[in-house]
Design a protein around this motif. Structure first.
Motif: not given
Length: 425
Positions: A138-146, A148-154
């Motif tokens: 979903l993050v890639q769909l809007v052109g963002e760095d995936p 960031e998902v791992d960073k947010a989870a951590a």
């Protein structure tokens, strides 16, 4: 509504194309299941060109992600679909505004990319909801760095483990019946308008006479403005073009609804009296395809709605129908989310959001420095000032449980902030 309008209007009913469409609607409603897929049919080149034509530039990478994107919906029930009502069948509110999930209804939603990979899935079976998300996709769909998902989870605290599971792509589940029962328990304690606990909330509803008046008005508008034209067959399907002058149609609908707006929910009071300026002053059309007298698909070009899109600009989408919906299955190994998990997640997100508005807040400064606020937010806050017995009683009277009040306090919220949140909720 459109089918009813056609059936009620003798002059329109005589048109064979309109008759076929009306009967196709009826057959769709008689079915107890349906599969519907909405897909972006526009190619990456068409999407980029559409952006250029409208002055809203669309990057090639984004266009490639959007092209072929689709949402599939499967609905199955023990009763014909035409008897389903979004409020009665999905929620069944009683006279007090409480809701009871319908266990006979099975639903699934899937958002997938052009390769068929599921980005977001929701299922409802036996009054239980199941959700799975490909957060990185979903993050890639809007052109963002995936990443960031791992960073947010951590950065998430231990009490938000269920949110971490969701970010990791695991199935999570919610017992809708338990949530409904919990809502019933708290409903009687959060009245602030002087009504007795358990009393009807006074939410607006449409009385039968008003509903009938509105239905008849809309039928009249549709029968006067919508036209049907039989076209050549395509891939073995009958092709019917349904069209209407956009501004005339919108004006007619607004004129039908506006006089009754005082009897509707509050938002309807804000309806304009005439069509907004960006509604195109030209005919717009939907291509309908029927097989065996039943709906097969419908296509619509969104470029018709864009005043800046000149000749040649196109952004087609497709709505495909299938009366044999796939069976909605319960996913294995779903992690159950409790009401407490949802509260923790909500409070964590609120804390993170408030921190962006108050970056200089320090320890104990309130909601802006709570868990989940992200890097640079500073130390986690100390608990808020201890609440007096009278304050705690007032907050529970607003519908908050003792556990909720404790979580708010641990996040550093003051009594006034907790009260404000409870009142707004």
């Amino acid at each position: 509504m459109l089918a009813a309008g056609l059936a009620a209007c003798g002059t329109v009913e005589q048109l064979s194309a309109a008759q076929k469409v009306s009967k196709a609607f009826d057959k769709l409603g008689d079915s107890k299941s349906a599969g519907i897929t909405v897909s972006v049919e526009a190619s990456p080149e068409q999407i980029v060109a559409f952006g250029d034509a409208t002055g809203d530039k669309i990057e090639r990478k984004t266009a490639e992600a959007l092209s072929g994107l689709n949402i599939s919906v499967a609905v199955a029930s023990d009763k014909p679909l035409k008897e389903l009502d979004s409020l009665k069948s999905l929620q069944s509110p009683d006279s007090s505004g409480n809701v009871t999930p319908d266990k006979s209804l099975r639903v699934s939603y899937v958002l997938a990319d052009k390769k068929g990979a599921a980005l977001l899935e929701y299922r409802q079976v036996d009054a239980k909801a199941y959700l799975r998300a490909d957060a990185k996709g979903l993050v890639q769909l809007v052109g963002e760095d995936p990443a960031e998902v791992d960073k947010a989870a951590a950065d998430l605290p231990a009490e938000l483990k269920s949110v971490k599971d969701a970010l990791a792509g695991k199935w999570v589940s919610l017992d809708l019946q338990e949530l409904a029962e919990s809502a019933k328990k708290t409903d009687g304690t959060k009245k602030t308008d002087g009504t007795a606990p358990g009393a009807p909330s006074g939410r607006p509803s449409l009385d039968p006479d008003t509903a009938k008046q509105l239905t008849n008005s809309l039928k009249d508008v549709l029968s006067r403005t919508v036209t049907f034209e039989a076209k050549d067959k395509k891939d073995g399907a009958e092709h019917v073009l349904m069209s209407a002058p956009a501004r005339q149609l919108v004006d007619g609908v607004l004129q039908a609804v506006k006089p009754l707006s005082s009897k509707f929910p509050e938002q309807f009071d804000k309806l304009p009296s005439t069509a907004p300026a960006d509604v195109p002053n030209r005919n717009i059309g939907v291509d309908l395809y029927l097989k065996g007298g039943r709906f097969s698909s419908a296509t619509f070009d969104f470029a018709q709605l864009e005043p800046k899109a000149g000749p040649g600009a196109a952004f087609p989408v497709k709505l495909a129908f299938n009366e044999s919906a796939p069976t909605v299955q319960v996913p294995a190994d779903a992690v159950k989310l409790t009401e407490q998990d949802l509260q923790n997640a909500l409070l964590g997100l609120l804390s993170a959001g408030d921190d962006e508005d108050a970056p200089d807040a320090g320890p104990g400064a309130g909601p802006g420095a709570g868990p989940g606020a992200g890097p640079g937010a500073g130390p986690a806050p100390t608990a808020g000032a201890p609440l007096t017995a009278a304050q705690a009683k007032e907050l529970t009277g607003l519908g908050l449980s003792e556990a909720q009040i404790q979580i708010f306090s641990e996040l550093g919220l003051s009594y006034e902030e907790i009260k404000s949140f409870a009142t707004k909720s």
